[in-house]
Design a protein around this motif. Structure first.
Motif, PDB file in Angstrom:
ATOM      1  N   ILE A 168       4.333   1.268  -5.269  1.00  0.00           N
ATOM      2  CA  ILE A 168       4.829   1.351  -3.795  1.00  0.00           C
ATOM      3  C   ILE A 168       4.465   0.588  -3.263  1.00  0.00           C
ATOM      4  CG2 ILE A 168       5.581   2.220  -1.729  1.00  0.00           C
ATOM      5  CD1 ILE A 168       5.223   4.867  -3.755  1.00  0.00           C
ATOM      6  N   ASP A 169       3.230   0.099  -2.627  1.00  0.00           N
ATOM      7  CA  ASP A 169       2.606  -0.677  -1.948  1.00  0.00           C
ATOM      8  C   ASP A 169       2.914  -1.995  -2.639  1.00  0.00           C
ATOM      9  OD1 ASP A 169       1.568   0.990  -0.102  1.00  0.00           O
ATOM     10  OD2 ASP A 169      -0.427   0.567  -0.682  1.00  0.00           O
ATOM     11  N   GLY A 170       2.649  -2.427  -3.453  1.00  0.00           N
ATOM     12  CA  GLY A 170       2.809  -4.398  -4.192  1.00  0.00           C
ATOM     13  C   GLY A 170       4.061  -4.529  -3.816  1.00  0.00           C
ATOM     14  N   LEU A 171       5.196  -3.702  -4.058  1.00  0.00           N
ATOM     15  CA  LEU A 171       7.082  -3.348  -4.035  1.00  0.00           C
ATOM     16  C   LEU A 171       7.169  -4.223  -2.170  1.00  0.00           C
ATOM     17  CD1 LEU A 171       7.997  -1.419  -6.907  1.00  0.00           C
ATOM     18  CD2 LEU A 171       8.077  -4.068  -6.870  1.00  0.00           C
ATOM     19  N   TRP A 172       6.639  -2.673  -1.735  1.00  0.00           N
ATOM     20  CA  TRP A 172       6.653  -3.022  -0.608  1.00  0.00           C
ATOM     21  C   TRP A 172       6.517  -4.132   0.311  1.00  0.00           C
ATOM     22  CZ3 TRP A 172       2.704  -3.163   3.347  1.00  0.00           C
ATOM     23  CH2 TRP A 172       2.657  -3.184   4.247  1.00  0.00           C
ATOM     24  N   LEU A 173       4.804  -4.463  -0.229  1.00  0.00           N
ATOM     25  CA  LEU A 173       4.776  -6.384   0.709  1.00  0.00           C
ATOM     26  C   LEU A 173       5.430  -7.128   0.343  1.00  0.00           C
ATOM     27  CD1 LEU A 173       2.212  -7.372   1.926  1.00  0.00           C
ATOM     28  CD2 LEU A 173       1.045  -7.948  -0.543  1.00  0.00           C
ATOM     29  N   GLU A 174       5.873  -7.175  -0.995  1.00  0.00           N
ATOM     30  CA  GLU A 174       6.702  -8.821  -1.270  1.00  0.00           C
ATOM     31  C   GLU A 174       8.035  -8.349  -1.154  1.00  0.00           C
ATOM     32  OE1 GLU A 174       5.836 -10.920  -3.347  1.00  0.00           O
ATOM     33  OE2 GLU A 174       4.201  -9.920  -3.374  1.00  0.00           O
ATOM     34  N   GLY A 175       8.492  -7.059  -1.127  1.00  0.00           N
ATOM     35  CA  GLY A 175      10.109  -6.885  -0.435  1.00  0.00           C
ATOM     36  C   GLY A 175      10.506  -7.089   0.996  1.00  0.00           C
ATOM     37  N   SER A 176       9.135  -7.007   1.858  1.00  0.00           N
ATOM     38  CA  SER A 176       9.308  -7.294   3.565  1.00  0.00           C
ATOM     39  C   SER A 176       9.211  -9.080   3.572  1.00  0.00           C
ATOM     40  CB  SER A 176       7.800  -6.690   3.933  1.00  0.00           C
ATOM     41  OG  SER A 176       7.839  -4.886   3.114  1.00  0.00           O
ATOM     42  N   ILE A 177       8.049  -9.931   2.715  1.00  0.00           N
ATOM     43  CA  ILE A 177       8.144 -10.667   2.960  1.00  0.00           C
ATOM     44  C   ILE A 177       9.232 -11.806   2.600  1.00  0.00           C
ATOM     45  CG2 ILE A 177       6.296 -12.632   2.621  1.00  0.00           C
ATOM     46  CD1 ILE A 177       3.973 -10.829   1.710  1.00  0.00           C
ATOM     47  N   LEU A 178       9.421 -11.304   1.079  1.00  0.00           N
ATOM     48  CA  LEU A 178      10.371 -12.402   0.414  1.00  0.00           C
ATOM     49  C   LEU A 178      11.370 -11.271  -0.075  1.00  0.00           C
ATOM     50  CD1 LEU A 178       8.388 -14.383  -1.983  1.00  0.00           C
ATOM     51  CD2 LEU A 178       9.570 -14.818  -0.047  1.00  0.00           C
ATOM     52  N   PRO A 179      12.532 -10.388   0.741  1.00  0.00           N
ATOM     53  CA  PRO A 179      13.600  -9.831   0.689  1.00  0.00           C
ATOM     54  C   PRO A 179      15.041 -10.624  -0.077  1.00  0.00           C
ATOM     55  CG  PRO A 179      13.762 -10.304   2.937  1.00  0.00           C
ATOM     56  CD  PRO A 179      12.586 -10.734   3.000  1.00  0.00           C
ATOM     57  N   GLU A 180      14.269 -12.298   0.445  1.00  0.00           N
ATOM     58  CA  GLU A 180      16.237 -12.876  -0.170  1.00  0.00           C
ATOM     59  C   GLU A 180      15.080 -13.190  -1.935  1.00  0.00           C
ATOM     60  OE1 GLU A 180      13.004 -15.385   1.652  1.00  0.00           O
ATOM     61  OE2 GLU A 180      13.795 -13.582   2.234  1.00  0.00           O
ATOM     62  N   ALA A 181      14.291 -13.311  -2.278  1.00  0.00           N
ATOM     63  CA  ALA A 181      14.573 -12.943  -3.400  1.00  0.00           C
ATOM     64  C   ALA A 181      14.596 -11.972  -4.393  1.00  0.00           C
ATOM     65  CB  ALA A 181      12.762 -13.330  -3.926  1.00  0.00           C
ATOM     66  N   PHE A 182      15.322 -10.830  -3.770  1.00  0.00           N
ATOM     67  CA  PHE A 182      15.642  -9.749  -5.077  1.00  0.00           C
ATOM     68  C   PHE A 182      16.990  -9.418  -4.268  1.00  0.00           C
ATOM     69  CE2 PHE A 182      11.188  -9.711  -3.463  1.00  0.00           C
ATOM     70  CZ  PHE A 182      10.609  -9.363  -4.945  1.00  0.00           C
ATOM     71  N   ALA A 183      17.682  -8.552  -5.516  1.00  0.00           N
ATOM     72  CA  ALA A 183      19.104  -8.608  -5.445  1.00  0.00           C
ATOM     73  C   ALA A 183      18.983  -7.133  -4.544  1.00  0.00           C
ATOM     74  CB  ALA A 183      19.943  -8.656  -6.986  1.00  0.00           C
ATOM     75  N   PRO A 184      20.425  -6.919  -4.122  1.00  0.00           N
ATOM     76  CA  PRO A 184      20.713  -5.656  -3.270  1.00  0.00           C
ATOM     77  C   PRO A 184      20.127  -4.159  -4.032  1.00  0.00           C
ATOM     78  CG  PRO A 184      22.027  -7.414  -2.908  1.00  0.00           C
ATOM     79  CD  PRO A 184      21.989  -7.228  -3.638  1.00  0.00           C
ATOM     80  N   GLY A 185      18.940  -3.477  -3.700  1.00  0.00           N
ATOM     81  CA  GLY A 185      18.915  -2.289  -4.939  1.00  0.00           C
ATOM     82  C   GLY A 185      18.001  -2.691  -5.775  1.00  0.00           C
ATOM     83  N   GLU A 186      17.508  -3.915  -6.218  1.00  0.00           N
ATOM     84  CA  GLU A 186      16.593  -4.013  -6.763  1.00  0.00           C
ATOM     85  C   GLU A 186      15.168  -3.540  -6.938  1.00  0.00           C
ATOM     86  OE1 GLU A 186      15.006  -7.855  -9.470  1.00  0.00           O
ATOM     87  OE2 GLU A 186      16.128  -8.718  -7.885  1.00  0.00           O
ATOM     88  N   ILE A 187      14.824  -4.163  -5.405  1.00  0.00           N
ATOM     89  CA  ILE A 187      13.298  -3.212  -5.186  1.00  0.00           C
ATOM     90  C   ILE A 187      13.028  -1.852  -5.404  1.00  0.00           C
ATOM     91  CG2 ILE A 187      11.687  -2.752  -3.250  1.00  0.00           C
ATOM     92  CD1 ILE A 187      10.897  -6.046  -4.142  1.00  0.00           C
ATOM     93  N   ILE A 188      14.746  -1.043  -4.932  1.00  0.00           N
ATOM     94  CA  ILE A 188      14.261   0.587  -5.162  1.00  0.00           C
ATOM     95  C   ILE A 188      14.289   0.319  -6.677  1.00  0.00           C
ATOM     96  CG2 ILE A 188      15.842   2.102  -5.055  1.00  0.00           C
ATOM     97  CD1 ILE A 188      16.731   0.696  -2.161  1.00  0.00           C
ATOM     98  N   SER A 189      15.330   0.261  -6.981  1.00  0.00           N
ATOM     99  CA  SER A 189      15.301   0.251  -8.826  1.00  0.00           C
ATOM    100  C   SER A 189      14.521   0.088  -9.498  1.00  0.00           C
ATOM    101  CB  SER A 189      16.483  -0.423  -9.297  1.00  0.00           C
ATOM    102  OG  SER A 189      16.206  -0.393 -10.824  1.00  0.00           O
ATOM    103  N   ILE A 190      13.433  -0.821  -9.184  1.00  0.00           N
ATOM    104  CA  ILE A 190      12.173  -1.305  -9.802  1.00  0.00           C
ATOM    105  C   ILE A 190      11.166  -0.415  -9.249  1.00  0.00           C
ATOM    106  CG2 ILE A 190      10.220  -2.658  -9.552  1.00  0.00           C
ATOM    107  CD1 ILE A 190      12.332  -5.115  -9.746  1.00  0.00           C
ATOM    108  N   ALA A 191      11.264   0.425  -8.205  1.00  0.00           N
ATOM    109  CA  ALA A 191      10.510   1.114  -7.855  1.00  0.00           C
ATOM    110  C   ALA A 191      10.530   2.371  -8.633  1.00  0.00           C
ATOM    111  CB  ALA A 191      10.024   1.479  -6.290  1.00  0.00           C
TER     112      ALA A 191
END
Length: 214
Positions: A168-191
């Motif tokens: 969770i911490d790793g995905l929170w970090l990357e999703g916060s810094i580079l949200p544009e690098a992920f498709a909508p909902g991708e971070i949630i799905s991976i988590a």
């Protein structure tokens, strides 16, 4: 740079909260070095000397501001648990998703966290705050894992909580810094997929997005 707040007669608690908010604003804009006593006072619309009325030092104010940041992120993650889902798997899924989604996942929040973490290495009081808040979040996660319909020892629950927290911490970090690098909902799905794989439960199927989305 935001303008100085106009002078207003405020309650003791409101004035203290204004100082904490001013410190957080300044750290977000320019790091810890930007949050000088004078700058905090100007932003809050008070005299520098008044800060000593509420805090023994700038360092104490900084510690309180960091505590406030960490507590707010945990509260935002836990807010979904108040929505009424009584299925333990759904509760864990919703909590996991909330922990990697706005408002928890936020570029300003991660910038603040990064600025404060520099002091965690050298300041024992900041380290205590960091430790207490890390454990508060991890313990909440562990309780959610313990409620799942599966058998597990206390030692395994602890290891699972540490592993899931790391994901969770790793995905929170990357999703916060580079949200544009992920498709909508991708971070949630991976988590959901990753935490579910650690625990051998289907969090994707259990997730109730309407409970965590505006």
């Amino acid at each position: 740079m935001q303008p100085r707040r106009p002078y207003r007669r405020e309650s003791e608690e409101r004035r203290r909260e204004d100082l904490i908010a001013a410190a957080l604003d300044l750290v977000a804009e320019g790091g810890l070095h930007a949050a000088t006593v004078r700058a905090i006072a100007d932003r809050a619309g008070v005299t520098p000397g008044l800060i000593r009325h509420y805090f023994t030092s700038k360092e104490e104010l900084t510690r309180v501001a960091y505590q406030r940041l960490m507590e707010q992120m945990t509260r935002d993650s836990a807010a979904v648990l108040l929505d009424g889902a009584n299925n333990p798997t759904a509760q864990l899924a919703n909590f996991t998703a909330a922990s990697v989604s706005p408002p928890v996942a936020d570029s300003v929040a991660v910038g603040l966290w990064a600025a404060f973490v520099h002091d965690v290495r050298r300041d024992a009081a900041m380290r205590e705050i960091h430790t207490a808040n890390y454990l508060a979040f991890r313990d909440m996660l562990q309780r959610l894992i313990a409620a799942l319909p599966r058998s597990s020892s206390d030692a395994q629950l602890r290891r699972d909580a540490i592993a899931c927290n790391g994901v969770i911490d790793g995905l929170w970090l990357e999703g916060s810094i580079l949200p544009e690098a992920f498709a909508p909902g991708e971070i949630i799905s991976i988590a959901l997929t990753s935490v579910g794989a650690i625990l051998n439960v289907d969090l994707v199927a259990a997730y109730q997005p309407d409970r965590t989305q505006p």
